[in-house]
Each structure stands twice: as C-alpha cells, then as structure tokens.
Design a protein around this motif. Structure first.
Motif, PDB file in Angstrom:
ATOM      1  N   ALA A   9      -4.863 141.116  17.528  1.00 26.54           N
ATOM      2  CA  ALA A   9      -4.705 141.232  18.978  1.00 26.54           C
ATOM      3  C   ALA A   9      -3.226 141.271  19.360  1.00 26.54           C
ATOM      4  CB  ALA A   9      -5.395 140.060  19.672  1.00 26.54           C
ATOM      5  N   HIS A  10      -2.438 140.445  18.701  1.00 26.28           N
ATOM      6  CA  HIS A  10      -0.999 140.415  18.980  1.00 26.28           C
ATOM      7  C   HIS A  10      -0.328 141.729  18.567  1.00 26.28           C
ATOM      8  CE1 HIS A  10       2.933 138.526  19.554  1.00 26.28           C
ATOM      9  NE2 HIS A  10       3.302 139.084  18.416  1.00 26.28           N
ATOM     10  N   PHE A  11      -0.696 142.244  17.411  1.00 22.92           N
ATOM     11  CA  PHE A  11      -0.093 143.477  16.907  1.00 22.92           C
ATOM     12  C   PHE A  11      -0.481 144.672  17.779  1.00 22.92           C
ATOM     13  CE2 PHE A  11       0.531 146.344  12.929  1.00 22.92           C
ATOM     14  CZ  PHE A  11       1.747 146.761  13.438  1.00 22.92           C
ATOM     15  N   GLN A  12      -1.732 144.701  18.213  1.00 20.46           N
ATOM     16  CA  GLN A  12      -2.156 145.803  19.075  1.00 20.46           C
ATOM     17  C   GLN A  12      -1.395 145.796  20.400  1.00 20.46           C
ATOM     18  OE1 GLN A  12      -6.429 145.315  19.267  1.00 20.46           O
ATOM     19  NE2 GLN A  12      -6.763 146.815  17.624  1.00 20.46           N
ATOM     20  N   GLU A  13      -1.081 144.619  20.895  1.00 21.74           N
ATOM     21  CA  GLU A  13      -0.279 144.544  22.114  1.00 21.74           C
ATOM     22  C   GLU A  13       1.107 145.121  21.865  1.00 21.74           C
ATOM     23  OE1 GLU A  13       0.895 143.699  26.035  1.00 21.74           O
ATOM     24  OE2 GLU A  13      -1.097 143.808  25.096  1.00 21.74           O
ATOM     25  N   GLU A  14       1.690 144.849  20.704  1.00 28.28           N
ATOM     26  CA  GLU A  14       2.994 145.411  20.366  1.00 28.28           C
ATOM     27  C   GLU A  14       2.932 146.933  20.251  1.00 28.28           C
ATOM     28  OE1 GLU A  14       5.949 144.029  20.061  1.00 28.28           O
ATOM     29  OE2 GLU A  14       5.214 142.035  20.563  1.00 28.28           O
ATOM     30  N   LEU A  15       1.808 147.455  19.769  1.00 30.72           N
ATOM     31  CA  LEU A  15       1.679 148.897  19.606  1.00 30.72           C
ATOM     32  C   LEU A  15       1.406 149.613  20.923  1.00 30.72           C
ATOM     33  CD1 LEU A  15      -0.519 149.028  16.348  1.00 30.72           C
ATOM     34  CD2 LEU A  15       1.928 149.524  16.534  1.00 30.72           C
ATOM     35  N   GLU A  16       0.688 148.957  21.833  1.00 34.82           N
ATOM     36  CA  GLU A  16       0.214 149.639  23.028  1.00 34.82           C
ATOM     37  C   GLU A  16       1.031 149.339  24.280  1.00 34.82           C
ATOM     38  OE1 GLU A  16      -3.849 148.557  23.417  1.00 34.82           O
ATOM     39  OE2 GLU A  16      -4.398 149.273  21.411  1.00 34.82           O
ATOM     40  N   SER A  17       1.731 148.204  24.292  1.00 32.71           N
ATOM     41  CA  SER A  17       2.469 147.821  25.500  1.00 32.71           C
ATOM     42  C   SER A  17       3.702 148.690  25.679  1.00 32.71           C
ATOM     43  CB  SER A  17       2.870 146.349  25.429  1.00 32.71           C
ATOM     44  OG  SER A  17       3.692 146.018  26.525  1.00 32.71           O
ATOM     45  N   ALA A  18       3.895 149.133  26.919  1.00 32.67           N
ATOM     46  CA  ALA A  18       5.090 149.930  27.220  1.00 32.67           C
ATOM     47  C   ALA A  18       6.352 149.093  27.152  1.00 32.67           C
ATOM     48  CB  ALA A  18       4.959 150.543  28.612  1.00 32.67           C
ATOM     49  N   TRP A  47      -3.427 151.341  14.945  1.00 28.59           N
ATOM     50  CA  TRP A  47      -3.552 150.231  14.001  1.00 28.59           C
ATOM     51  C   TRP A  47      -4.102 150.704  12.667  1.00 28.59           C
ATOM     52  CZ3 TRP A  47      -2.451 145.786  12.056  1.00 28.59           C
ATOM     53  CH2 TRP A  47      -3.369 145.021  11.352  1.00 28.59           C
ATOM     54  N   GLY A  48      -5.091 151.592  12.710  1.00 25.82           N
ATOM     55  CA  GLY A  48      -5.694 152.082  11.471  1.00 25.82           C
ATOM     56  C   GLY A  48      -4.703 152.860  10.618  1.00 25.82           C
ATOM     57  N   SER A 102      -3.416 151.950   6.812  1.00 24.88           N
ATOM     58  CA  SER A 102      -3.479 152.899   5.691  1.00 24.88           C
ATOM     59  C   SER A 102      -2.134 152.976   4.989  1.00 24.88           C
ATOM     60  CB  SER A 102      -3.888 154.285   6.211  1.00 24.88           C
ATOM     61  OG  SER A 102      -5.180 154.239   6.788  1.00 24.88           O
ATOM     62  N   LYS A 103      -1.042 153.062   5.728  1.00 24.96           N
ATOM     63  CA  LYS A 103       0.283 153.088   5.109  1.00 24.96           C
ATOM     64  C   LYS A 103       0.552 151.798   4.350  1.00 24.96           C
ATOM     65  CE  LYS A 103       2.823 154.036   8.727  1.00 24.96           C
ATOM     66  NZ  LYS A 103       4.046 154.354   9.510  1.00 24.96           N
ATOM     67  N   LEU A 104       0.096 150.686   4.923  1.00 24.63           N
ATOM     68  CA  LEU A 104       0.330 149.398   4.276  1.00 24.63           C
ATOM     69  C   LEU A 104      -0.444 149.290   2.967  1.00 24.63           C
ATOM     70  CD1 LEU A 104       1.771 146.687   4.593  1.00 24.63           C
ATOM     71  CD2 LEU A 104      -0.239 145.851   5.804  1.00 24.63           C
ATOM     72  N   ASP A 105      -1.714 149.734   2.983  1.00 23.31           N
ATOM     73  CA  ASP A 105      -2.497 149.718   1.744  1.00 23.31           C
ATOM     74  C   ASP A 105      -1.843 150.602   0.686  1.00 23.31           C
ATOM     75  OD1 ASP A 105      -4.355 147.975   2.754  1.00 23.31           O
ATOM     76  OD2 ASP A 105      -5.714 149.548   3.458  1.00 23.31           O
ATOM     77  N   HIS A 106      -1.295 151.727   1.118  1.00 20.10           N
ATOM     78  CA  HIS A 106      -0.618 152.632   0.194  1.00 20.10           C
ATOM     79  C   HIS A 106       0.619 151.957  -0.406  1.00 20.10           C
ATOM     80  CE1 HIS A 106       0.649 156.309  -1.671  1.00 20.10           C
ATOM     81  NE2 HIS A 106       1.774 156.370  -0.954  1.00 20.10           N
TER      82      HIS A 106
END
Length: 636
Positions: free
Chosen positions: A250-259, A367-368, A372-376
């Motif tokens: 939830a915290h990370f998604q806020e960092e990705l989506e918040s302007a 996020w997905g 994927s990059k992280l798993d790689h």
C-alpha cells in the motif's frame, strides 16, 4: 477591569484609608494634648506669678516689673493683674507672633488657649486677680511640625506597604496567570501542567486542573499505546518488527501513483535462499535470530532517510524502499558492504547467505512491472552464486540535473518566480470544503515537466534552502487567499522547523495580513514534527497566537510518541495513505482508524484521510469517524 487591577486598587484604597485614618487620629490626639498642656501651663504660670506677688510688697511698680519679666519671655499672648473691682493694675498684651504655619491649618485645627486665673492675697484679703494666657501660635507650630513628621513617616510606610503589597500581588498574579494560561491552553487543545501556587485557593484550583490534564494525558498515552500495539499486530511482522507485505505494498503504490511522490526511487530486496536448509543448519532459534539481525540492519538503513521504508515481504525476503534515490548500483554496493561486515562474518556457517536484487523505478510505473524487474534482478544474482547481487538501473524518463546546478536552479526559482502552487481540495465527509491544499511545483524550463516537492526538496534540504522556499510558498498561498473564498493549507519542511530566522520572518510576514491568518493552515510531516519537537511546539504557539491552523500530515507511523500531541494544540491530523488505501477490505486498519478518530475527537482534533482512491474507501472512512478526505476520488 481586570481582576489584578481591581486587587491593586483595593490594596491602594485600603492603604490610603488606613494611613489617612491613622494620620487623622494622630493629629487630633496631638491637638487635644496641646490644648490640655496650654491650659495647665496657663494655670501653673498664673499660680506661680500670684504666689510671688503675694509674698512681696503690693507696690504697683513691683507688680508691673514682675508681669513684664514674665511676659518678655515671649510665650504669652496676655498677662494682666486686676483688683477685685476689675480695675487693671498691670497688663501686657501681644497680638501677633511670626509663624510659618499656613492659615488653612490654623482654621482647620483650632487650638484654644484657656486663660489661667489665680488670686493674689494681701494678708487675709484678696488683693488682685492674675490672668495668664499663653500664645497658641507656638502650639500651632509644634502641631504643624508633628504633622510633617507624621506625613513623612506615613509616606515611607505607605511606600513600603505598597511595595510589599505589589510583590504579593505579583505572586498572586503570576499564579493566577499560570491558571489562566492553562485554561486557555486547554481551550486550544494543549494540555499542560503548571506549578502549584502557595495561595491555598489557587493551589486547590491548580491541583484540580493539573489532575484533569494528567488524566487526559494518561488516557491519550494509554490509547496511543493500544493503537501502537494494534498497528504492529495488523501491519508489522512479529519476528523482525518490520512492516508486513500488505502495508508495504500500500505504501509503495502510493509512491508510484501520487503526484507528490518522488520522481524516481530504488527498491532493494534481500532474499535468504533455501530457508529450509538454513533451518536445518541453524535450527529454529538460530534462523529467527538471523532474521532479526537482517531486520535490524534494514530498519537502521530505513531510519537514515525520512521517507524510506523497510518491510518483510515473505518468509525469507526483506525489502528496502528508498524514494528519491536514483543510483541502484550505489544502493546495492552500500548494502553489500553492510552485509559483509554485519551478517556474513557473524553467520559464517551459511556460505550462501543471501542474494540481493536492486531496481530503479520511476513514478507512474506499475507495481507488477517493478516486481518483474526485481524477480529478474534476483534471478541474475542467484545465477552468479552465493552472496551475490545485481542492480537494474532502467531508463531515466526525465532530464537529470547535475548536482552542481541545483543550488543555482533553486536560488533562481526562489528569486525569479519559478515556484508555483497547484491546489487540491480537502473536503468534509458531510459536504463542503475543509481547505485547499497547496502543492509546490518548480518550472525549470518552459518545455520541461514541472518538478514536484519530492523531486527537489530533499536536495534543497541538503543545501539548506528549505526556509526561503517555504517562505516563498507562504507568500504564494497568501496571494491565492485573496482570490478565493476557501481556506488554504501549505506544507512546511521538517528541516525548516529548527530555523529560528525562518520563524521570525514568518511571524513578521503573517502579522502584515491579520485578516488572512485565520484562513491559513500549516502542516508538517509527522517525522519532522517529532524529530524537532520543541521547535515545532514553539512554532505551533506562534502560529496559534496569530490565528492560524496547525496540523500534522502523514500521521500514523510513530504512534509511540503521539502522546506529545497533547502539548501542541493541533487543529487536525492527516492519516498516512498506507493506512487508508483499501481500508474498505482491511478490517485491521478499520479498527485502528476508528479508535484513533475516537481519541482525536476527544481532544478536539480533526482527522483527515489522505490518498483516498475509491468510493468504497471514502464511504468506509466516513463510517469510521474520519472528518475529511483528499485524494483522487475527491479530485475527480
């Protein structure tokens, strides 16, 4: 009229009445004594003169000499000797005597001189009658001098009594002022204790109010402790003490989506491979201690940056989110150096202790895609063998400004009008606006996208430029207030709180707009408020005295210290988005928010939810007691 002025006037009037009465009684008593002494003096002198004449020849010349001898002493108004038929044998009269006694004093306090009478005998016959009248001007002079001495003494005594009374009133006033200050502070939602005064009545009042304040503090502290325990039970991993996966996502998604989030960031994940084999080698207790050591290391790293977050994603995966960072390789190398010194040597029984994957992300990514990059990256690290790492930088979506150009850019932005505010509504749950929240933007060049606060404020903090930027933002907010009817909220940087020059300049600026201060809302991030608590406390006092509103944003990460909020007189708090996103489906966060709203409302604090994205979450927040909200669902 104030109570202290009434008490002071009462002391003055009482002192004047006491000394005036004492002066009047003393003067009147002295006058009576002088009248009595004049009467006795006249009688004694008349008797003495008559006795002397009785014992001598009754020659008129001799009698006249005796009368003259006594009269020439200068203390007599009249001396006469008359025969039984009333014929004057000898007489001396003095009408006036030089005196410095004012006429009004003589008229106000008459001192009669009663004549002294005595008989002069010639054998068994009465020869004459002697009459002696002393001059009363000498009595007036004595009385006038006595009055002067009394007045001097009473003035000195009155001055001493007034000084003592003033000291006493100051002590009472100081104690009463503390009580009034405490009552005013309670009205402003600041629960402070005061020293108990010596005055019994005020001491009883102070004790009662201090007891009430302590009960409120204790209630808030106990509830804060329960909320902290609830939050850790819901959103934290019991073993490592780190946030769990749900909270982190939830915290990370806020960092990705918040302007308002940082333009770029770095996500690092450490994986403990073959956790089952680790259990076989170390045992359950040893494995738990290993995870605790890893958690502690990541927690310390996250604590170095205000917006960083560490979390336990899975049984053997620990993540570190660094918003604002841009060099994934540098982050990886720093973590590896820590692993080598703090983990590898200690847990040498595990030659293949970890794999580390680090990726750079951009605001707006999914996020997905990042997972994927992280798993790689983790797969590549695993392919390189034990205790290996791999970093994926990605492509920069925006122009990168060299470090040496930032100071010039920010200085020009402050002086050249490149800063502006964009406004987002904060609405009440029952309808209507709470305020408009102003977010800062920096327009470097006309053809480039604007930079958000997260893009440049960390660099401004490093260059000690947050104070002039915050002042520029406040000036922009004041200009905006003139054009709109709604209130306006602005954010103050954590680094600005401890800048005393900023506080003085801010106070001077706001005093120039007394009609707008009550429409200005100032908010400070939670970590900054607690990091510079005393400075923030003093700033709250200054702003509240000017009529402004004060709040804390991104609240909910440091519940253990929330008891301090009772000393600030806050008007509102804004709950961290990680506690708000998806709350309609998160029963644990629902319980936390509901209980926190109950505590906040008890002390009169408005609760606002930040980052609300769905109608379901907005409706649930309203049911939980949240007073206002902001986020995409409100802005739509």
């Amino acid at each position: 009229m104030s109570l202290m002025r009434q008490l002071w006037l009462a002391v003055v009037f009482t002192t004047l009445a006491a000394f005036t009465g004492s002066l009047a009684i003393s003067v009147w008593s002295a006058r009576g004594y002088l009248v009595q002494q004049l009467e006795r003096k006249n009688l004694d002198n008349a008797s003495s003169l008559a006795l002397a004449m009785t014992q001598q020849e009754k020659d008129p010349v001799t009698i006249d000499l005796q009368v003259s001898a006594l009269f020439d002493t200068g203390f007599y108004q009249e001396i006469s000797v008359t025969d039984p038929h009333g014929k004057v044998i000898s007489e001396r009269v003095q009408q006036t005597v030089e005196s410095n006694v004012p006429g009004w004093f003589v008229s106000m306090l008459p001192i009669p001189s009663k004549p002294g009478m005595a008989q002069v005998s010639d054998g068994w016959k009465q020869y004459a009658t002697v009459k002696v009248v002393s001059h009363n001007q000498f009595a007036y002079r004595a009385l006038w001098e006595q009055v002067g001495k009394l007045m001097l003494w009473f003035v000195l005594g009155g001055g001493v009594a007034g000084a003592v009374g003033m000291l006493g009133l100051r002590m009472i006033g100081r104690s009463l002022g503390h009580v009034v200050e405490q009552a005013g502070a309670i009205g402003e939602r600041r629960f402070i204790t005061i020293p108990e005064p010596r005055t019994p009545e005020l001491r009883m009042l102070a004790k009662a109010m201090n007891a009430m304040v302590e009960r409120v503090r204790q209630m808030f502290a106990e509830e804060a402790k329960r909320l902290e325990e609830l939050q850790h039970r819901i959103n934290y991993d019991a073993l490592t003490g780190l946030p769990n996966r749900g909270y982190f996502v939830a915290h990370f998604q806020e960092e990705l989506e918040s302007a308002e989030a940082a333009q770029t960031g770095v996500l690092a994940v450490m994986r403990l491979p073959n956790l089952d084999e680790v259990n076989e080698v170390l045992g359950r207790v040893g494995t738990n201690n290993l995870l605790k050591d890893v958690g502690q290391l990541f927690r310390e790293q996250a604590g170095k940056e205000p917006n960083a977050t560490a979390a336990r994603l899975k049984a053997g995966e620990i993540a570190l989110l660094l918003p604002g960072a841009s060099d994934a390789k540098a982050v990886a190398q720093e973590l590896v150096a820590l692993f080598e010194t703090q983990l590898v040597e200690k847990w040498s029984a595990l030659p293949d202790l970890y794999h580390l994957g680090v990726v750079r992300y951009e605001r707006g990514e999914q996020w997905g895609e990042i997972l994927s990059k992280l798993d790689h990256a983790l797969a590549l690290a695993e392919g390189e063998g034990g205790n290996a790492w791999h970093a994926i930088e990605g492509e920069a979506l925006r122009r990168v400004i060299p470090g040496e150009q930032w100071r010039s850019l920010l200085t020009q932005a402050i002086d050249g009008g490149k800063l502006r505010l964009v406004f987002y509504p904060v609405v009440k749950q029952m309808g209507g606006a709470v305020h408009q929240e102003g977010m800062i933007r920096l327009q470097d060049e006309p053809d480039t996208p604007s930079l958000t606060a997260a893009d440049f404020m960390p660099i401004a903090a490093h260059l000690h430029l947050t104070a002039p930027i915050d002042l520029a933002v406040i000036r922009l907010a004041i200009d905006h207030l003139r054009a709109v009817k709604d209130d306006v909220a602005v954010n103050l940087s954590a680094e600005t709180l401890s800048n005393w020059n900023f506080r003085n300049e801010l106070s001077a600026l706001l005093r120039g707009y007394p009609d707008l201060c009550h429409r200005l809302w100032f908010e400070v991030p939670e970590y900054g408020a607690f990091k510079h608590f005393e400075a923030f406390k003093d700033l709250c006092r200054v702003l509240k005295d000017l009529g402004c509103h004060v709040g804390v944003e991104y609240f909910g990460q440091r519940m253990a210290e929330s008891e301090k909020l009772t000393e600030l007189g806050l008007d509102y708090v804004k709950i961290h988005p990680s506690l708000v996103q998806g709350i309609a489906e998160n029963e644990g966060n629902q319980e936390f928010v509901k209980r926190f709203c109950g505590v906040a409302h008890t002390v009169g604090i408005i609760v606002i939810a930040v980052g609300v994205r769905t109608e379901e979450d907005l409706a649930k927040l309203k049911d939980l007691g949240v007073d206002g909200a902001t986020g995409p669902v409100v802005q739509a």
